[in-house]
Design a protein around this motif. Structure first.
Motif, mmCIF file in Angstrom:
data_model
loop_
_atom_site.group_PDB
_atom_site.id
_atom_site.type_symbol
_atom_site.label_atom_id
_atom_site.label_comp_id
_atom_site.label_asym_id
_atom_site.label_seq_id
_atom_site.Cartn_x
_atom_site.Cartn_y
_atom_site.Cartn_z
ATOM 1 N N ASP A 167 -0.533 0.095 -4.336
ATOM 2 C CA ASP A 167 -2.753 -0.121 -4.201
ATOM 3 C C ASP A 167 -2.646 1.207 -3.430
ATOM 4 N N VAL A 168 -2.887 2.306 -3.903
ATOM 5 C CA VAL A 168 -2.356 3.999 -3.912
ATOM 6 C C VAL A 168 -3.758 4.713 -3.004
ATOM 7 N N THR A 169 -3.831 5.325 -1.942
ATOM 8 C CA THR A 169 -4.517 6.180 -1.519
ATOM 9 C C THR A 169 -3.657 7.844 -1.447
ATOM 10 N N ALA A 170 -4.255 8.523 -1.983
ATOM 11 C CA ALA A 170 -3.702 9.661 -2.106
ATOM 12 C C ALA A 170 -4.523 10.776 -1.684
ATOM 13 N N PHE A 171 -4.055 11.987 -1.106
ATOM 14 C CA PHE A 171 -5.169 13.382 -0.384
ATOM 15 C C PHE A 171 -4.402 14.766 -0.787
ATOM 16 N N SER A 220 1.293 9.725 -7.850
ATOM 17 C CA SER A 220 -0.114 8.305 -6.733
ATOM 18 C C SER A 220 -0.573 7.870 -8.396
ATOM 19 N N GLU A 221 -0.570 8.440 -9.645
ATOM 20 C CA GLU A 221 -0.873 7.528 -11.344
ATOM 21 C C GLU A 221 0.463 7.027 -11.626
ATOM 22 N N PHE A 222 1.684 6.946 -10.862
ATOM 23 C CA PHE A 222 2.808 6.724 -10.862
ATOM 24 C C PHE A 222 3.136 5.121 -10.240
ATOM 25 N N LEU A 223 3.048 5.575 -9.285
ATOM 26 C CA LEU A 223 2.798 4.190 -7.814
ATOM 27 C C LEU A 223 2.000 3.137 -8.131
ATOM 28 N N ALA A 224 0.651 3.572 -8.785
ATOM 29 C CA ALA A 224 -0.716 2.818 -8.925
ATOM 30 C C ALA A 224 0.574 2.476 -10.392
ATOM 31 N N SER A 225 1.134 3.138 -11.077
ATOM 32 C CA SER A 225 1.521 2.285 -12.383
ATOM 33 C C SER A 225 2.752 0.942 -12.772
ATOM 34 N N SER A 244 0.584 -0.609 -0.031
ATOM 35 C CA SER A 244 -0.453 0.139 -0.383
ATOM 36 C C SER A 244 0.773 1.039 0.152
ATOM 37 N N ALA A 245 0.559 2.364 -1.463
ATOM 38 C CA ALA A 245 1.207 3.517 -0.213
ATOM 39 C C ALA A 245 -0.226 4.669 -0.482
ATOM 40 N N LEU A 246 0.699 5.320 0.041
ATOM 41 C CA LEU A 246 -0.015 7.087 0.564
ATOM 42 C C LEU A 246 0.362 7.889 0.295
ATOM 43 N N VAL A 247 0.142 8.837 -0.500
ATOM 44 C CA VAL A 247 0.560 10.058 -1.507
ATOM 45 C C VAL A 247 0.000 11.293 -0.855
ATOM 46 N N VAL A 248 0.563 12.354 -0.378
ATOM 47 C CA VAL A 248 0.179 12.793 0.584
ATOM 48 C C VAL A 248 0.010 14.349 -0.008
ATOM 49 N N GLY A 249 -0.520 15.619 0.082
ATOM 50 C CA GLY A 249 -0.828 16.351 -0.698
ATOM 51 C C GLY A 249 -0.542 16.339 -2.174
ATOM 52 N N CYS A 250 -1.484 15.559 -2.886
ATOM 53 C CA CYS A 250 -1.180 14.475 -4.898
ATOM 54 C C CYS A 250 -1.240 15.726 -5.512
ATOM 55 N N GLY A 251 -2.069 16.588 -5.309
ATOM 56 C CA GLY A 251 -2.592 18.048 -6.409
ATOM 57 C C GLY A 251 -3.048 17.142 -7.161
ATOM 58 N N TYR A 252 -2.794 17.406 -8.378
ATOM 59 C CA TYR A 252 -3.079 16.672 -9.663
ATOM 60 C C TYR A 252 -2.330 15.069 -9.802
ATOM 61 N N GLY A 253 -1.982 14.554 -9.297
ATOM 62 C CA GLY A 253 -1.830 12.775 -8.575
ATOM 63 C C GLY A 253 -1.033 12.897 -9.216
ATOM 64 N N VAL A 282 -5.987 4.224 -8.043
ATOM 65 C CA VAL A 282 -6.198 5.550 -7.188
ATOM 66 C C VAL A 282 -6.951 6.205 -6.406
ATOM 67 N N ARG A 283 -7.613 5.386 -4.932
ATOM 68 C CA ARG A 283 -7.988 6.463 -3.962
ATOM 69 C C ARG A 283 -8.077 7.233 -3.947
ATOM 70 N N TYR A 284 -8.845 8.563 -4.720
ATOM 71 C CA TYR A 284 -8.204 10.115 -4.624
ATOM 72 C C TYR A 284 -9.521 10.343 -3.024
#
Ligand SMILES: C[S@@+](CC[C@H](N)C(=O)[O-])C[C@H]1O[C@@H](n2cnc3c(N)ncnc32)[C@H](O)[C@@H]1O
Length: 206
Positions: A77-81, A68-73, A56-65, A100-102
């Motif tokens: 299993d990415v959550t980004a907020f 997060s999209e890179f890690l999902a690729s 699992s991965a969490l991206v902090v302050g993901c902006g336009y992603g 990604v779960r945004y």
């Protein structure tokens, strides 16, 4: 940045992001970090451990992603907020097929169930976007989300007087401060004006 904008941002240290994203939606502003590729240091780091399957991965302050999209690729299993609802709506619209779960969430008040919940946490330029007076609290919150590995990517500055941000780049002592709450430093690299720092939590033995 014009000094009037700086004064507004200092008065509303997290709210101005929503205003900026809303203006970008209206076509009256552009978002400086709206770039189509993931952060280069993240890409280089991922070369060494490119398989995110089962993690699992969490991206902090993901902006336009972009991260997060890179890690999902890579299979994470990415959550980004992000604190900005407009940014989260925009990233969902830009990536309609995304796995990604945004989520809209505030780093300074994260959901309780995120405590130490993610194998990998990526913090790329969110703490530095907050005034220096909030850095210690934000750093502690980032560390509290890490289950195993934390990657911090930020603009670097030396110790000394506070710059006239935003941004407020991170000092060596602020980078050191991520090693808290059971995290230890794995490596800290300063490449010209940028930090790439990795921290880890030892898993408890049964
Ligand atoms: C400088 S931008 C970097 C965006 C992204 N990490 C990137 O590199 O493309 C900082 C981001 O953090 C978000 N942010 C700022 N304060 C936040 C907070 N307290 N909680 C969550 N997100 C926050 C902003 O809305 C913005 O999207």
């Amino acid at each position: 940045m014009p000094s009037d904008d700086r004064r507004l941002q200092a008065a509303n240290p997290t709210g101005w992001f929503e205003d900026l994203y809303a203006e970008a939606e209206a076509g009256t502003a552009s978002v400086p970090w709206d770039v189509p590729h993931p952060q280069q240091h993240l890409v280089e780091w991922a070369h060494e451990a490119p398989d995110g399957q089962g993690r699992s991965a969490l991206v902090v302050g993901c902006g336009y992603g972009r991260d997060s999209e890179f890690l999902a690729s890579l299979g994470y299993d990415v959550t980004a907020f992000d604190i900005s609802p407009t940014a989260v709506a925009a990233v969902r619209r830009r990536h309609p097929q995304s796995k990604v779960r945004y989520v809209v969430a505030d780093l300074l008040n994260p959901p309780a169930e995120w405590h130490r919940a993610f194998d990998l946490v990526v913090e790329n330029m969110t703490v530095q976007a907050l005034p220096v007076s909030l850095h210690a609290e934000a750093i502690e919150k980032v560390a509290s989300l890490v289950g195993s590995t934390l990657l911090v990517l930020a603009v670097a500055r030396d110790e000394g007087p506070e710059p006239d941000g935003p941004p407020w780049p991170l000092t060596p002592s602020e980078i050191k401060a991520f090693a808290t709450d059971g995290l230890s430093t794995r490596r800290v690299h300063r490449d010209e004006s940028r930090w790439l720092a990795e921290f880890g939590r030892q898993l408890a033995m049964n």
